[in-house]
Design a protein around this motif. Structure first.
Motif, mmCIF file in Angstrom:
data_model
loop_
_atom_site.group_PDB
_atom_site.id
_atom_site.type_symbol
_atom_site.label_atom_id
_atom_site.label_comp_id
_atom_site.label_asym_id
_atom_site.label_seq_id
_atom_site.Cartn_x
_atom_site.Cartn_y
_atom_site.Cartn_z
ATOM 1 N N GLU A 21 147.085 -17.246 -4.374
ATOM 2 C CA GLU A 21 145.811 -17.325 -3.655
ATOM 3 C C GLU A 21 144.884 -16.155 -3.987
ATOM 4 O O GLU A 21 143.659 -16.288 -3.914
ATOM 5 C CB GLU A 21 146.066 -17.337 -2.137
ATOM 6 C CG GLU A 21 146.941 -18.484 -1.645
ATOM 7 C CD GLU A 21 146.218 -19.824 -1.714
ATOM 8 O OE1 GLU A 21 144.987 -19.835 -1.917
ATOM 9 O OE2 GLU A 21 146.908 -20.852 -1.559
ATOM 10 N N ASN A 22 145.451 -15.016 -4.349
ATOM 11 C CA ASN A 22 144.646 -13.807 -4.581
ATOM 12 C C ASN A 22 143.647 -14.003 -5.712
ATOM 13 O O ASN A 22 143.947 -14.656 -6.720
ATOM 14 C CB ASN A 22 145.536 -12.613 -4.936
ATOM 15 C CG ASN A 22 146.735 -12.460 -4.033
ATOM 16 O OD1 ASN A 22 147.653 -13.257 -4.069
ATOM 17 N ND2 ASN A 22 146.730 -11.406 -3.238
ATOM 18 N N THR A 23 142.473 -13.398 -5.542
ATOM 19 C CA THR A 23 141.533 -13.318 -6.667
ATOM 20 C C THR A 23 141.596 -11.930 -7.311
ATOM 21 O O THR A 23 141.229 -11.764 -8.462
ATOM 22 C CB THR A 23 140.087 -13.593 -6.209
ATOM 23 O OG1 THR A 23 139.736 -12.669 -5.172
ATOM 24 C CG2 THR A 23 139.946 -15.020 -5.704
ATOM 25 N N LYS A 24 142.093 -10.951 -6.539
ATOM 26 C CA LYS A 24 142.245 -9.585 -7.075
ATOM 27 C C LYS A 24 143.632 -9.051 -6.763
ATOM 28 O O LYS A 24 144.133 -9.203 -5.641
ATOM 29 C CB LYS A 24 141.195 -8.638 -6.470
ATOM 30 C CG LYS A 24 139.757 -8.905 -6.907
ATOM 31 C CD LYS A 24 138.821 -7.890 -6.266
ATOM 32 C CE LYS A 24 137.376 -8.140 -6.644
ATOM 33 N NZ LYS A 24 137.110 -7.869 -8.061
ATOM 34 N N LEU A 25 144.237 -8.427 -7.755
ATOM 35 C CA LEU A 25 145.504 -7.720 -7.569
ATOM 36 C C LEU A 25 145.273 -6.272 -7.985
ATOM 37 O O LEU A 25 144.877 -6.008 -9.125
ATOM 38 C CB LEU A 25 146.612 -8.338 -8.423
ATOM 39 C CG LEU A 25 146.996 -9.792 -8.126
ATOM 40 C CD1 LEU A 25 148.069 -10.266 -9.104
ATOM 41 C CD2 LEU A 25 147.473 -9.950 -6.694
ATOM 42 N N THR B 142 148.688 -4.697 -4.088
ATOM 43 C CA THR B 142 148.353 -5.916 -3.355
ATOM 44 C C THR B 142 149.565 -6.848 -3.314
ATOM 45 O O THR B 142 150.114 -7.177 -4.376
ATOM 46 C CB THR B 142 147.191 -6.658 -4.043
ATOM 47 O OG1 THR B 142 146.087 -5.763 -4.202
ATOM 48 C CG2 THR B 142 146.771 -7.873 -3.242
ATOM 49 N N THR C 11 141.358 -9.087 -11.900
ATOM 50 C CA THR C 11 140.597 -10.126 -11.210
ATOM 51 C C THR C 11 140.865 -11.475 -11.881
ATOM 52 O O THR C 11 140.714 -11.607 -13.103
ATOM 53 C CB THR C 11 139.090 -9.820 -11.243
ATOM 54 O OG1 THR C 11 138.856 -8.542 -10.631
ATOM 55 C CG2 THR C 11 138.301 -10.898 -10.485
ATOM 56 N N ILE D 297 151.319 -10.210 -3.531
ATOM 57 C CA ILE D 297 150.886 -11.463 -4.162
ATOM 58 C C ILE D 297 151.199 -12.637 -3.233
ATOM 59 O O ILE D 297 152.339 -12.811 -2.801
ATOM 60 C CB ILE D 297 151.578 -11.663 -5.530
ATOM 61 C CG1 ILE D 297 151.252 -10.482 -6.451
ATOM 62 C CG2 ILE D 297 151.132 -12.976 -6.173
ATOM 63 C CD1 ILE D 297 151.940 -10.542 -7.793
ATOM 64 N N LYS D 298 150.188 -13.436 -2.938
ATOM 65 C CA LYS D 298 150.350 -14.605 -2.072
ATOM 66 C C LYS D 298 150.574 -15.838 -2.950
ATOM 67 O O LYS D 298 149.631 -16.542 -3.323
ATOM 68 C CB LYS D 298 149.110 -14.786 -1.190
ATOM 69 C CG LYS D 298 148.845 -13.617 -0.259
ATOM 70 C CD LYS D 298 147.559 -13.816 0.531
ATOM 71 C CE LYS D 298 147.280 -12.618 1.425
ATOM 72 N NZ LYS D 298 145.992 -12.771 2.166
#
Length: 260
Positions: free
Chosen positions: A130-134, A151, A122, A153-154
């Motif tokens: 942009e992600n808050t969680k991977l 996830t 997190t 990744i953006k």
């Protein structure tokens, strides 16, 4: 005489038949015992699984509390990763900058423990993605394969997978890697459960770092390197002293021979 030989042969064949029958009966009894043991082992595995599930639920709020405390410690996960003898070698200089935004990490078994687990990173808002969680998830299939998902990744504009170019090692003796740690989230191919290493990074995080990250947070890898260098230096000095002593002994022997 011929009749006697015939009787002896028949007796021998009969004896062999009796031995074979006894052997078959013994093997059948042994198989029954093994079947009983298998049932007991299956029951034991189910009980162990139930206990593990129970204690996973008990651990969860404790892990959550630990994560809350960790959030108040600057660069906790970055320091723990860098201090780990294996994980520390996976972070490029750019990775380390991203890890400064890592606020928490969670390793969570599926409710059915033997079905798999997930690892979640997190992050606080950051200039990299942009992600808050991977999250990377490992699902164990009944047919003996492991499904691995992660996830995507953006990355923000102008950002992408960092590489190890232009390392500035900042005094550390550990060389930086050429491939970003975040490429780990792209490694999602299905694997056979019998592979020697399904995902070494995941296993190290789950089995070693996650149970007690404080061990590595308190550990300074550069100090270990320095300690190792000191031992090497002491060893070299000891060898030099031994060589000098041997040379002195040789000189003494030569002097004694000249006196004689």
């Amino acid at each position: 005489m011929v009749a006697d030989k015939g009787k002896k042969l028949k007796a021998a064949e009969k004896g062999e038949d009796e031995i074979d029958v006894d052997l078959v009966v013994s093997i059948e009894k042994l198989q029954e015992i093994q079947d009983d043991l298998e049932k007991i082992n299956e029951e034991a595995s189910d009980k162990v699984l139930e206990i593990e599930q129970k204690y996973n639920e008990i651990r969860k709020p404790v892990y959550d509390k630990r994560n809350e405390i960790i959030k108040s410690i600057p660069d906790f996960w970055l320091t723990a990763f860098l201090s780990h003898p294996a994980l520390g070698e996976l972070l490029t200089e750019e990775d380390q900058k991203i890890f400064k935004y890592l606020s928490s990490m969670d390793v969570e078994d599926f409710k059915d423990v033997k079905s798999g687990y997930s690892i979640t990173f997190t992050f606080n808002p950051n200039p990299y993605f942009e992600n808050t969680k991977l999250t990377k998830t490992f699902t164990f299939r009944e047919e003996g394969t492991t499904e691995i998902t992660a996830t995507p990744i953006k990355w923000k504009e102008g950002m992408g997978l960092p590489n190890g170019v232009n390392h500035g090692n900042k005094g550390s003796k550990r060389p930086l890697p050429d491939e970003s740690f975040f490429s780990w989230f792209r490694e999602t191919q299905e694997k056979d459960i019998h592979d020697e290493v399904l995902d070494e990074v995941a296993e190290i995080i789950k089995e070693d770092l996650w149970p007690n990250p404080l061990t590595y947070f308190n550990n300074d890898p550069d100090e270990e390197d320095a300690y190792g260098d000191e031992e090497d230096e002491e060893g070299r000095e000891g060898n030099s002293s031994d060589d000098e002593e041997e040379e002195e002994d040789d000189d003494d022997d030569e002097d004694e021979e000249e006196e004689k």
